[in-house]
Scaffold this active site. Structure first.
Site, PDB file in Angstrom:
ATOM      1  N   SER A 143       0.868  -1.186   0.000  1.00 24.14           N
ATOM      2  CA  SER A 143       0.000   0.000   0.000  1.00 24.14           C
ATOM      3  C   SER A 143       0.901   1.231   0.000  1.00 24.14           C
ATOM      4  CB  SER A 143      -0.844  -0.010   1.275  1.00 24.14           C
ATOM      5  OG  SER A 143      -1.424   1.248   1.513  1.00 24.14           O
ATOM      6  N   TYR A 156      -2.384  -1.050  10.356  1.00 19.93           N
ATOM      7  CA  TYR A 156      -2.280  -1.203   8.899  1.00 19.93           C
ATOM      8  C   TYR A 156      -0.927  -0.690   8.398  1.00 19.93           C
ATOM      9  CZ  TYR A 156      -3.976  -0.971   4.019  1.00 19.93           C
ATOM     10  OH  TYR A 156      -4.147  -1.142   2.668  1.00 19.93           O
TER      11      TYR A 156
HETATM   12  P1  NAD Z   1     -11.553  -5.894  -0.308  1.00 12.48           P
HETATM   13  O1  NAD Z   1     -12.153  -5.686   1.045  1.00 12.48           O
HETATM   14  O2  NAD Z   1     -12.360  -5.562  -1.524  1.00 12.48           O
HETATM   15  O3  NAD Z   1     -11.054  -7.385  -0.443  1.00 12.48           O
HETATM   16  C1  NAD Z   1     -10.419  -8.045   0.611  1.00 12.48           C
HETATM   17  C2  NAD Z   1     -10.403  -9.519   0.305  1.00 12.48           C
HETATM   18  O4  NAD Z   1      -9.767 -10.189   1.402  1.00 12.48           O
HETATM   19  C3  NAD Z   1     -11.809 -10.128   0.181  1.00 12.48           C
HETATM   20  O5  NAD Z   1     -11.770 -11.127  -0.817  1.00 12.48           O
HETATM   21  C4  NAD Z   1     -12.026 -10.745   1.561  1.00 12.48           C
HETATM   22  O6  NAD Z   1     -12.971 -11.800   1.569  1.00 12.48           O
HETATM   23  C5  NAD Z   1     -10.636 -11.238   1.835  1.00 12.48           C
HETATM   24  N1  NAD Z   1     -10.387 -11.511   3.243  1.00 12.48           N
HETATM   25  C6  NAD Z   1     -10.662 -10.741   4.323  1.00 12.48           C
HETATM   26  N2  NAD Z   1     -10.297 -11.365   5.446  1.00 12.48           N
HETATM   27  C7  NAD Z   1      -9.758 -12.555   5.062  1.00 12.48           C
HETATM   28  C8  NAD Z   1      -9.205 -13.647   5.766  1.00 12.48           C
HETATM   29  N3  NAD Z   1      -9.119 -13.660   7.101  1.00 12.48           N
HETATM   30  N4  NAD Z   1      -8.767 -14.703   5.054  1.00 12.48           N
HETATM   31  C9  NAD Z   1      -8.860 -14.736   3.706  1.00 12.48           C
HETATM   32  N5  NAD Z   1      -9.372 -13.712   2.980  1.00 12.48           N
HETATM   33  C10 NAD Z   1      -9.821 -12.651   3.666  1.00 12.48           C
HETATM   34  O7  NAD Z   1     -10.199  -5.086  -0.276  1.00 12.48           O
HETATM   35  P2  NAD Z   1      -9.249  -4.495  -1.423  1.00 12.48           P
HETATM   36  O8  NAD Z   1      -9.373  -3.027  -1.375  1.00 12.48           O
HETATM   37  O9  NAD Z   1      -9.397  -5.194  -2.699  1.00 12.48           O
HETATM   38  O10 NAD Z   1      -7.855  -4.826  -0.752  1.00 12.48           O
HETATM   39  C11 NAD Z   1      -7.017  -5.867  -1.167  1.00 12.48           C
HETATM   40  C12 NAD Z   1      -5.614  -5.578  -0.697  1.00 12.48           C
HETATM   41  O11 NAD Z   1      -5.179  -4.349  -1.261  1.00 12.48           O
HETATM   42  C13 NAD Z   1      -5.474  -5.436   0.827  1.00 12.48           C
HETATM   43  O12 NAD Z   1      -4.271  -6.041   1.239  1.00 12.48           O
HETATM   44  C14 NAD Z   1      -5.395  -3.948   1.008  1.00 12.48           C
HETATM   45  O13 NAD Z   1      -4.708  -3.590   2.174  1.00 12.48           O
HETATM   46  C15 NAD Z   1      -4.654  -3.532  -0.238  1.00 12.48           C
HETATM   47  N6  NAD Z   1      -4.816  -2.132  -0.615  1.00 12.48           N
HETATM   48  C16 NAD Z   1      -6.046  -1.631  -0.911  1.00 12.48           C
HETATM   49  C17 NAD Z   1      -6.140  -0.304  -1.255  1.00 12.48           C
HETATM   50  C18 NAD Z   1      -7.456   0.322  -1.593  1.00 12.48           C
HETATM   51  O14 NAD Z   1      -7.504   1.550  -1.694  1.00 12.48           O
HETATM   52  N7  NAD Z   1      -8.520  -0.438  -1.801  1.00 12.48           N
HETATM   53  C19 NAD Z   1      -5.011   0.514  -1.296  1.00 12.48           C
HETATM   54  C20 NAD Z   1      -3.780  -0.040  -0.983  1.00 12.48           C
HETATM   55  C21 NAD Z   1      -3.692  -1.370  -0.643  1.00 12.48           C
END
Ligand code: NAD
Length: 261
Positions: A143, A156
């Protein structure tokens, strides 16, 4: 179809970035292992949609990435089903927004387990097979918060900074085995994870939803636009390609200029 006969395992791929990454790998011919939670009918429709759209095989495992024993079984299932784990994307993650003094210790532990330790356990299980085959790609979704901090996101920020350190150490360990380990560090991507933290941020900062979007989220991004899940997926596909074989131990920002400031 640069990834035909490869197997891609993507944690947290029932939604958001992970689902887009899994679909992009399938679009390049890879069989995929989906993971994550959600409504069974939604997961089945994502899984069968990948198979019918891209002509590859897709399975789903509900393994909880906060549980080391389930992670070992998850990697073993992928290897048994497809014969190998060639591409491993550690993407499952969650957020919790609170001042440190009110931060529930169980949330701290959970975020560290999911956003950091899970990558240690999946790599520990998948690297032996990658070494045997002399090829592997490990991509960890970090991130912008792996490079800079924001208040109220202590767990985080700590986990994502840690994930970059873990990835660098792993990259050095496997560098002569045809395996690369890199992080992708998106800025704000419009996914359920971002949407769901808006109410807590409103509370923590005393703001309206519109203020959180413009003054907290997009304020950080000079382009004033959200990153898209497909842009992150395109970088994940590139990092899995042969053209990227000399990129390892890197943390690639895709954040509309956020961390250039
Ligand atoms: P999201 O909430 O859409 O998806 C998260 C996924 O993780 C889902 O499929 C959920 O079911 C799964 N999950 C949650 N807890 C779990 C567990 N205990 N075991 C297995 N799976 C689990 O989130 P996203 O925005 O797509 O984020 C995905 C990654 O990207 C994360 O690591 C997040 O930190 C990172 N990220 C997101 C952003 C953003 O702006 N959305 C920015 C930087 C980094």
């Amino acid at each position: 179809m640069t990834l035909k006969n490869r197997t891609a395992v993507v944690t947290g791929s029932t939604s958001g970035i992970g689902l887009a990454v899994a679909r992009a790998y399938a679009g390049q011919g890879a069989n995929v292992v989906l993971n994550g939670f959600g409504k069974p009918e939604d997961i089945e429709s994502a899984r069968s949609g990948i198979e019918s759209e891209f002509g590859v095989k897709a399975i789903h495992s509900p393994a909880d990435m906060t549980k080391p024993e389930e992670i070992a079984g998850f990697v073993a299932l992928a290897e048994e089903t497809f014969g190998s784990v060639d591409i491993l994307v550690n993407n499952a993650g969650m957020q919790f927004v609170s001042p440190i003094e009110d931060f529930p210790p169980e949330k701290w532990e959970l975020i560290l387990a999911l956003n950091l330790s899970s990558a240690f356990y999946t790599m520990r299980a998948a690297i032996p097979g990658m070494k045997q085959r002399g090829w592997g790609r490990i991509i960890n979704t970090a991130s912008a918060h792996s490079l800079v901090a924001s208040p109220f996101k202590s767990a985080y920020v700590a986990a994502k900074h840690g994930l970059v350190g873990l990835s660098k150490a792993a990259a050095l360990e496997v560098a002569t085995h045809g395996i690369t380990v890199n992080c992708i560090s998106p800025g704000y991507v419009w996914t359920p994870l971002v949407e769901s933290q808006i109410p807590d941020t409103m509370k923590a900062r005393g703001m309206t939803e519109e203020q959180v979007i413009s003054e907290v989220l997009l304020k950080a991004q000079p382009t004033k636009e959200f990153v898209t899940v497909d842009q992150v997926a395109a970088l994940a596909v590139f990092l899995a390609s042969d053209a990227a074989s000399q990129i390892t131990g890197a943390n690639m920002a895709m954040d509309g200029g956020w961390t250039a400031q």
